[in-house]
Design a protein around this motif. Sequence first.
Motif, mmCIF file in Angstrom:
data_model
loop_
_atom_site.group_PDB
_atom_site.id
_atom_site.type_symbol
_atom_site.label_atom_id
_atom_site.label_comp_id
_atom_site.label_asym_id
_atom_site.label_seq_id
_atom_site.Cartn_x
_atom_site.Cartn_y
_atom_site.Cartn_z
ATOM 1 N N PHE A 80 14.265 20.972 0.308
ATOM 2 C CA PHE A 80 13.731 22.309 0.558
ATOM 3 C C PHE A 80 12.211 22.244 0.558
ATOM 4 O O PHE A 80 11.610 21.240 0.153
ATOM 5 N N SER A 81 11.599 23.319 1.024
ATOM 6 C CA SER A 81 10.153 23.492 0.905
ATOM 7 C C SER A 81 9.893 24.787 0.160
ATOM 8 O O SER A 81 10.564 25.798 0.391
ATOM 9 N N LEU A 82 8.921 24.740 -0.735
ATOM 10 C CA LEU A 82 8.586 25.887 -1.568
ATOM 11 C C LEU A 82 7.173 26.344 -1.240
ATOM 12 O O LEU A 82 6.229 25.549 -1.282
ATOM 13 N N ASP A 83 7.033 27.626 -0.883
ATOM 14 C CA ASP A 83 5.713 28.217 -0.665
ATOM 15 C C ASP A 83 5.172 28.612 -2.034
ATOM 16 O O ASP A 83 5.650 29.573 -2.649
ATOM 17 N N PRO A 103 9.763 18.511 -2.311
ATOM 18 C CA PRO A 103 10.058 17.367 -3.172
ATOM 19 C C PRO A 103 10.665 16.222 -2.369
ATOM 20 O O PRO A 103 11.243 16.431 -1.300
ATOM 21 N N ASP A 104 10.543 15.022 -2.898
ATOM 22 C CA ASP A 104 11.077 13.850 -2.201
ATOM 23 C C ASP A 104 12.597 13.798 -2.282
ATOM 24 O O ASP A 104 13.263 13.457 -1.299
ATOM 25 N N LEU A 105 13.137 14.143 -3.443
ATOM 26 C CA LEU A 105 14.583 14.049 -3.660
ATOM 27 C C LEU A 105 15.071 15.236 -4.480
ATOM 28 O O LEU A 105 14.290 15.882 -5.190
ATOM 29 N N LEU A 106 16.355 15.495 -4.370
ATOM 30 C CA LEU A 106 17.031 16.439 -5.254
ATOM 31 C C LEU A 106 18.249 15.719 -5.807
ATOM 32 O O LEU A 106 19.084 15.218 -5.044
ATOM 33 N N LEU A 107 18.341 15.649 -7.130
ATOM 34 C CA LEU A 107 19.471 14.996 -7.775
ATOM 35 C C LEU A 107 20.374 16.047 -8.407
ATOM 36 O O LEU A 107 19.892 17.007 -9.003
ATOM 37 N N GLU A 108 21.665 15.857 -8.283
ATOM 38 C CA GLU A 108 22.619 16.656 -9.060
ATOM 39 C C GLU A 108 23.191 15.731 -10.117
ATOM 40 O O GLU A 108 23.767 14.686 -9.799
ATOM 41 N N LEU A 109 23.023 16.099 -11.378
ATOM 42 C CA LEU A 109 23.490 15.266 -12.478
ATOM 43 C C LEU A 109 24.886 15.687 -12.909
ATOM 44 O O LEU A 109 25.336 16.806 -12.635
ATOM 45 N N VAL A 110 25.575 14.791 -13.597
ATOM 46 C CA VAL A 110 26.941 15.086 -14.025
ATOM 47 C C VAL A 110 26.972 16.208 -15.059
ATOM 48 O O VAL A 110 28.012 16.839 -15.255
ATOM 49 N N ASN A 111 25.828 16.484 -15.709
ATOM 50 C CA ASN A 111 25.776 17.594 -16.670
ATOM 51 C C ASN A 111 25.466 18.929 -16.000
ATOM 52 O O ASN A 111 25.291 19.938 -16.679
ATOM 53 N N GLY A 112 25.391 18.925 -14.661
ATOM 54 C CA GLY A 112 25.179 20.159 -13.914
ATOM 55 C C GLY A 112 23.741 20.470 -13.571
ATOM 56 O O GLY A 112 23.486 21.357 -12.746
ATOM 57 N N LEU A 113 22.783 19.779 -14.176
ATOM 58 C CA LEU A 113 21.377 20.025 -13.860
ATOM 59 C C LEU A 113 21.025 19.427 -12.497
ATOM 60 O O LEU A 113 21.620 18.444 -12.057
ATOM 61 N N LYS A 114 20.038 20.052 -11.831
ATOM 62 C CA LYS A 114 19.650 19.631 -10.488
ATOM 63 C C LYS A 114 18.129 19.481 -10.406
ATOM 64 O O LYS A 114 17.441 20.343 -9.851
ATOM 65 N N PRO A 115 17.589 18.400 -10.943
ATOM 66 C CA PRO A 115 16.137 18.226 -10.897
ATOM 67 C C PRO A 115 15.647 17.843 -9.503
ATOM 68 O O PRO A 115 16.242 17.006 -8.824
ATOM 69 N N ALA A 116 14.563 18.485 -9.099
ATOM 70 C CA ALA A 116 13.829 18.022 -7.920
ATOM 71 C C ALA A 116 12.940 16.871 -8.375
ATOM 72 O O ALA A 116 12.443 16.870 -9.503
ATOM 73 N N VAL A 117 12.742 15.884 -7.511
ATOM 74 C CA VAL A 117 12.031 14.666 -7.900
ATOM 75 C C VAL A 117 10.862 14.408 -6.960
ATOM 76 O O VAL A 117 11.024 14.421 -5.728
ATOM 77 N N GLU A 118 9.710 14.173 -7.545
ATOM 78 C CA GLU A 118 8.520 13.745 -6.817
ATOM 79 C C GLU A 118 8.265 12.291 -7.190
ATOM 80 O O GLU A 118 8.094 11.965 -8.374
ATOM 81 N N VAL A 119 8.267 11.392 -6.202
ATOM 82 C CA VAL A 119 8.001 9.976 -6.453
ATOM 83 C C VAL A 119 6.533 9.713 -6.159
ATOM 84 O O VAL A 119 6.067 9.952 -5.041
ATOM 85 N N LEU A 163 11.312 20.098 -12.218
ATOM 86 C CA LEU A 163 10.607 19.241 -11.262
ATOM 87 C C LEU A 163 10.167 18.009 -12.029
ATOM 88 O O LEU A 163 9.350 18.095 -12.946
ATOM 89 N N LEU A 164 10.718 16.875 -11.673
ATOM 90 C CA LEU A 164 10.468 15.626 -12.381
ATOM 91 C C LEU A 164 9.598 14.724 -11.511
ATOM 92 O O LEU A 164 9.977 14.383 -10.394
ATOM 93 N N THR A 165 8.421 14.348 -12.020
ATOM 94 C CA THR A 165 7.559 13.402 -11.329
ATOM 95 C C THR A 165 7.834 12.004 -11.869
ATOM 96 O O THR A 165 7.686 11.761 -13.072
ATOM 97 N N ILE A 166 8.254 11.104 -10.999
ATOM 98 C CA ILE A 166 8.516 9.715 -11.380
ATOM 99 C C ILE A 166 7.388 8.864 -10.842
ATOM 100 O O ILE A 166 7.218 8.728 -9.619
ATOM 101 N N TYR A 167 6.601 8.310 -11.732
ATOM 102 C CA TYR A 167 5.503 7.437 -11.334
ATOM 103 C C TYR A 167 6.054 6.022 -11.182
ATOM 104 O O TYR A 167 6.574 5.436 -12.138
ATOM 105 N N PHE A 168 5.945 5.504 -9.974
ATOM 106 C CA PHE A 168 6.560 4.211 -9.686
ATOM 107 C C PHE A 168 5.726 3.460 -8.663
ATOM 108 O O PHE A 168 5.485 3.954 -7.562
#
Length: 258
Positions: A69-72, A104-120, A149-154
Amino acid sequence: MAKPKHSRPEPKNTLQGTRILGRIGGRPAIFFKSKKAGGILTLESAGERTIAQLAELDPRVRSIAAQPFSLDVSTGRLYTSREALAEARGERNSLEARHRDYTPDLLLELVNGLKPAVEVKDPRYPGDALYKAKLAKAHLLLKMRGQSLLTIYFRYQEASPLVHNAELLSRIQHADSPTRDLDELAYRIDRALGSDETELAKLLPALGIGIREAGLLVLHGLLSADLRSNTLDANARVRAAGGSLDHLQLLLLDEVQA
């Protein structure tokens, strides 16, 4: 009279979510076949691909989407299609995309139901003040929506153990199903190792398999190894995993909150 020139349509395999990939900064798109995405993920960098591969391996992740998605950040409006985003931009006095639109670069759906957006993010290039301000606004707006919103520094380094292991194991995931009796192999591992650890090369003769099949034992929870620090090769130190997949929890998801 010369015929008018028509622009070529964007190839379908370079469309992803709300972004058009394959022409950003002149760089080609990077593709990754993902079972958790249900098809091909189209990514912008090798670093993003490694994070997607780690998500594919991580048992805490149920599904993966790229550029979802894109967020304004000026209005808080969220767009889930390229067409909706383009229409919204057309209504503005000026595009202001760099100031307003965050994808965001990615969207993850976790088995616990949370859906963090990810910025790499490569830690060598943290972004300018404008980017940081936009990211902070995006973080706040998504939190108001009940989303992290989870920023992963890699930093992508092709020769690093983590990159090597992510590539190796993700390839094995898409290989043919194992024909080996995994229960029998688990029994042999328990007899050979108990609670000890050893080099993979020393264990394989007792199992009657070669190094090429060793990755299957890691994927199926028969063997565990430090995949962050050690390349999964003949010298890798392994121990019996007893069916646990904790060694595949390679993403830093501790910051994800409801």
